[in-house]
Motif scaffolding. Sequence first.
Motif, PDB file in Angstrom:
ATOM      1  N   THR A  19       7.176  -3.736 -14.813  1.00  0.00           N
ATOM      2  CA  THR A  19       6.953  -2.716 -13.804  1.00  0.00           C
ATOM      3  C   THR A  19       5.543  -2.864 -13.242  1.00  0.00           C
ATOM      4  O   THR A  19       4.568  -2.858 -14.001  1.00  0.00           O
ATOM      5  CB  THR A  19       7.112  -1.304 -14.375  1.00  0.00           C
ATOM      6  N   ILE A  20       5.456  -2.985 -11.913  1.00  0.00           N
ATOM      7  CA  ILE A  20       4.154  -3.057 -11.255  1.00  0.00           C
ATOM      8  C   ILE A  20       3.814  -1.690 -10.673  1.00  0.00           C
ATOM      9  O   ILE A  20       4.693  -0.973 -10.186  1.00  0.00           O
ATOM     10  CB  ILE A  20       4.141  -4.154 -10.155  1.00  0.00           C
ATOM     11  N   ASN A  60      -4.544   3.415  -5.979  1.00  0.00           N
ATOM     12  CA  ASN A  60      -5.308   3.084  -4.778  1.00  0.00           C
ATOM     13  C   ASN A  60      -6.741   3.613  -4.842  1.00  0.00           C
ATOM     14  O   ASN A  60      -7.655   2.998  -4.293  1.00  0.00           O
ATOM     15  CB  ASN A  60      -4.600   3.630  -3.543  1.00  0.00           C
ATOM     16  N   ALA A  61      -6.947   4.725  -5.502  1.00  0.00           N
ATOM     17  CA  ALA A  61      -8.294   5.291  -5.608  1.00  0.00           C
ATOM     18  C   ALA A  61      -9.217   4.389  -6.431  1.00  0.00           C
ATOM     19  O   ALA A  61     -10.430   4.386  -6.223  1.00  0.00           O
ATOM     20  CB  ALA A  61      -8.227   6.679  -6.235  1.00  0.00           C
ATOM     21  N   SER A  67       0.815  -1.214   0.000  1.00  0.00           N
ATOM     22  CA  SER A  67       0.000   0.000   0.000  1.00  0.00           C
ATOM     23  C   SER A  67       0.849   1.264   0.000  1.00  0.00           C
ATOM     24  O   SER A  67       0.389   2.324  -0.400  1.00  0.00           O
ATOM     25  CB  SER A  67      -0.953   0.001   1.200  1.00  0.00           C
ATOM     26  N   GLY A  68       2.100   1.137   0.438  1.00  0.00           N
ATOM     27  CA  GLY A  68       3.003   2.280   0.441  1.00  0.00           C
ATOM     28  C   GLY A  68       3.770   2.463  -0.852  1.00  0.00           C
ATOM     29  O   GLY A  68       4.556   3.398  -0.983  1.00  0.00           O
ATOM     30  N   GLY A  69       3.585   1.524  -1.785  1.00  0.00           N
ATOM     31  CA  GLY A  69       4.254   1.641  -3.077  1.00  0.00           C
ATOM     32  C   GLY A  69       5.575   0.892  -3.177  1.00  0.00           C
ATOM     33  O   GLY A  69       6.244   0.954  -4.214  1.00  0.00           O
ATOM     34  N   ASN A  70       5.949   0.174  -2.126  1.00  0.00           N
ATOM     35  CA  ASN A  70       7.173  -0.617  -2.194  1.00  0.00           C
ATOM     36  C   ASN A  70       6.933  -1.848  -3.062  1.00  0.00           C
ATOM     37  O   ASN A  70       5.895  -2.495  -2.955  1.00  0.00           O
ATOM     38  CB  ASN A  70       7.612  -1.041  -0.803  1.00  0.00           C
TER      39      ASN A  70
END
Length: 121
Positions: free
Chosen positions: A68-69, A73-74, A53-56
């Motif tokens: 690339t992943i 979140n919206a 959820s933090g983008g890691n």
Amino acid sequence: QVQLVESGGGLVQPGWSLRLSCAASGSIFSINAMGWYRQAPGKQRELVAAINSGGNTNYADSVKGRFTISRDNAKNTVYLQMNSLKPEDTAVYYCNAGVKLRWGAPYTEYWGQGTQVTVSS
């Protein structure tokens, strides 16, 4: 009930690109990690890439530098941009997400139905 719906698979030639999308819908309070797995015929399902959820992010060694992943979140959506595709990338790709249905509930793992990616000349 939560549904993960994948799209974007197909048949491409080696060296081409594809972008997979996976949208989560339903009674969602929050989503933790989201990821892509793949399963080739006769092989075990393996992690391709994941994002929290933090983008890691983390990637399988076989796709680093090519895939690339990312996530929105919206929209509760995760993407997988796949470049420089190789025949060995051929597999069914599955979306995975850890979903919390309400405050205080544990995260439950959900899977999409899979989308076929075929890389062949």
